[in-house]
Design an enzyme around this catalytic site. Structure first.
Site, PDB file in Angstrom:
ATOM      1  N   THR A  62       9.985  12.378  14.415  1.00 38.16           N
ATOM      2  CA  THR A  62      10.065  10.921  14.348  1.00 38.16           C
ATOM      3  C   THR A  62       8.729  10.292  14.708  1.00 38.16           C
ATOM      4  O   THR A  62       7.706  10.978  14.819  1.00 38.16           O
ATOM      5  CB  THR A  62      11.279  10.415  15.176  1.00 38.16           C
ATOM      6  N   LYS A  66       5.548  11.564  11.591  1.00 40.05           N
ATOM      7  CA  LYS A  66       6.137  11.889  10.283  1.00 40.05           C
ATOM      8  C   LYS A  66       5.082  12.292   9.247  1.00 40.05           C
ATOM      9  O   LYS A  66       5.340  13.163   8.421  1.00 40.05           O
ATOM     10  CB  LYS A  66       6.968  10.715   9.762  1.00 40.05           C
ATOM     11  N   THR A 154       3.710  -7.442   1.564  1.00 42.21           N
ATOM     12  CA  THR A 154       2.459  -6.975   0.970  1.00 42.21           C
ATOM     13  C   THR A 154       2.790  -6.345  -0.380  1.00 42.21           C
ATOM     14  O   THR A 154       3.287  -5.214  -0.443  1.00 42.21           O
ATOM     15  CB  THR A 154       1.780  -5.943   1.901  1.00 42.21           C
TER      16      THR A 154
HETATM   17  P1  ATR Z   1       9.168   2.123   8.604  1.00 43.42           P
HETATM   18  O1  ATR Z   1       8.453   3.431   8.588  1.00 43.42           O
HETATM   19  O2  ATR Z   1      10.195   2.004   9.711  1.00 43.42           O
HETATM   20  O3  ATR Z   1       9.728   1.718   7.277  1.00 43.42           O
HETATM   21  P2  ATR Z   1       6.737   0.582   8.410  1.00 43.42           P
HETATM   22  O4  ATR Z   1       6.155   1.648   7.582  1.00 43.42           O
HETATM   23  O5  ATR Z   1       5.908   0.050   9.538  1.00 43.42           O
HETATM   24  O6  ATR Z   1       8.084   1.018   9.073  1.00 43.42           O
HETATM   25  O7  ATR Z   1       7.204  -0.613   7.458  1.00 43.42           O
HETATM   26  C1  ATR Z   1       7.666  -1.817   7.953  1.00 43.42           C
HETATM   27  C2  ATR Z   1       8.152  -2.700   6.800  1.00 43.42           C
HETATM   28  O8  ATR Z   1       8.569  -3.966   7.371  1.00 43.42           O
HETATM   29  C3  ATR Z   1       7.093  -3.054   5.771  1.00 43.42           C
HETATM   30  O9  ATR Z   1       7.720  -3.239   4.527  1.00 43.42           O
HETATM   31  C4  ATR Z   1       6.541  -4.376   6.312  1.00 43.42           C
HETATM   32  O10 ATR Z   1       5.925  -5.217   5.357  1.00 43.42           O
HETATM   33  P3  ATR Z   1       4.344  -5.068   5.016  1.00 43.42           P
HETATM   34  O11 ATR Z   1       4.229  -3.869   4.114  1.00 43.42           O
HETATM   35  O12 ATR Z   1       3.985  -6.337   4.335  1.00 43.42           O
HETATM   36  O13 ATR Z   1       3.656  -4.875   6.335  1.00 43.42           O
HETATM   37  C5  ATR Z   1       7.807  -5.035   6.780  1.00 43.42           C
HETATM   38  N1  ATR Z   1       7.573  -6.083   7.788  1.00 43.42           N
HETATM   39  C6  ATR Z   1       7.396  -5.900   9.117  1.00 43.42           C
HETATM   40  N2  ATR Z   1       7.239  -7.092   9.739  1.00 43.42           N
HETATM   41  C7  ATR Z   1       7.325  -8.058   8.765  1.00 43.42           C
HETATM   42  C8  ATR Z   1       7.266  -9.495   8.745  1.00 43.42           C
HETATM   43  N3  ATR Z   1       7.104 -10.194   9.869  1.00 43.42           N
HETATM   44  N4  ATR Z   1       7.413 -10.148   7.564  1.00 43.42           N
HETATM   45  C9  ATR Z   1       7.617  -9.453   6.410  1.00 43.42           C
HETATM   46  N5  ATR Z   1       7.678  -8.090   6.351  1.00 43.42           N
HETATM   47  C10 ATR Z   1       7.541  -7.394   7.505  1.00 43.42           C
END
Ligand code: ATR
Length: 278
Positions: A62, A66, A154
């Site tokens: 985890t 990963k 994004t």
């Molecule tokens: P995980 O591995 O748990 O999926 P991650 O790789 O950090 O975590 O991805 C987090 C996701 O939440 C991404 O899609 C991120 O969007 P971005 O690619 O634009 O960063 C999204 N995310 C996190 N905080 C956000 C926010 N405040 N508004 C919109 N999207 C958010």
């Protein structure tokens, strides 16, 4: 001799996998023990070598390892290879093989709760493009017959995800604004961003107010059990699912892979619910 399995991460003390795995071993007469391993990033290579030297047959991986663990494994499954992330490792013929079960576990949980065998020709909206979204998108793309639109803050990250599919025509990358405005198009919405996760529970990536009749909304977050987006979905008459069943499925898949035993995911789910409510 008792087999040792575990989960490697940092921090790891909040992981619920030791609780549910050890309970499943006991209930199914599996002669094994599951241990959390907290590893410092600088010691990752030595930790993997040590696990192998001790004959540990399988472990979960985890945050934050990963992707970082990949150079220290011997082989990757095709899915883990494409996603470049591993969350389950198994010792096979002296080699550590890395897998990614996130997508498979999510789809198994979804099909169970939707009471369906296939998502054929359904329209799915994937919210987010992070690690979990990658695995879920890859699994959906492997199904081959599902339309999956991806929406992420994004957009470039969502566009990169489409490369995991052999059938790119079945995917459109759209803004969160567009996803919100065309929400009535989707049979299934899956929320994979960290928005709504404890402690910032009042937010949702899009507002649900105009869902398709009979829509199903799945959030992979399990704490809180009802995120803001699931609350909105329910108010709109949708069926919903949180991330607990995915977590249980993930552990069931691991036990099956490592030991060959099929264990009851409902029992695990019950234990998870009790643990999270305490
Ligand atoms: P995980 O591995 O748990 O999926 P991650 O790789 O950090 O975590 O991805 C987090 C996701 O939440 C991404 O899609 C991120 O969007 P971005 O690619 O634009 O960063 C999204 N995310 C996190 N905080 C956000 C926010 N405040 N508004 C919109 N999207 C958010």
């Amino acid at each position: 001799m008792i087999e040792l399995f575990g989960v490697m991460g940092n921090p790891i003390k909040h992981s619920l996998s030791p609780l549910i795995q050890n309970e499943a071993y006991e209930l199914n007469n599996i002669n094994a023990f599951f241990q959390p391993f907290q590893v410092e990033s600088k010691n990752l290579e030595e930790a993997v070598k040590g696990m192998k030297a001790l004959g540990i047959k399988g472990f979960m991986v985890t945050v934050p390892f990963k992707a970082a663990i990949i150079p220290y494994l011997d082989e990757l499954s095709p899915g883990a290879e494409k996603i470049r992330a591993v969350n389950v490792v198994q010792l096979i013929d002296g080699k550590y093989v890395g897998y990614n079960f996130d997508g498979e576990a999510w789809l198994k949980a979804l099909k169970e709760d939707m009471k369906i065998d296939s998502l054929k020709n359904q329209n799915v909206l994937l919210l987010g493009a992070g690690g979990a979204a990658q695995s879920i998108y890859y699994t959906l793309a492997q199904e081959g017959n599902v339309n999956v639109d991806i929406s992420n803050r994004t957009m470039e990250k969502a566009e990169a995800l489409v490369e995991l599919s052999e059938n790119k025509k079945r995917t459109q990358v759209i803004s969160l604004k567009k996803a919100e405005s065309q929400q009535e198009k989707y049979d299934v919405i899956v929320q994979t961003t960290s928005i709504g996760m404890w402690p910032k529970t009042e937010h949702s990536p899009i507002k649900l107010s105009n869902l398709k009749k009979g829509a199903f909304v799945s959030d992979i977050i399990y704490n809180p059990g009802e995120t803001e987006i699931l609350r909105q979905a329910k108010n709109n008459g949708a069926k919903v699912q949180n991330g607990m069943k995915m977590l249980a499925s993930q552990n069931v898949l691991c036990i099956e892979k490592w030991t060959g035993h099929k264990v009851d995911s409902n029992r695990m789910l019950q234990t998870l619910k009790e643990a999270l409510n305490n």
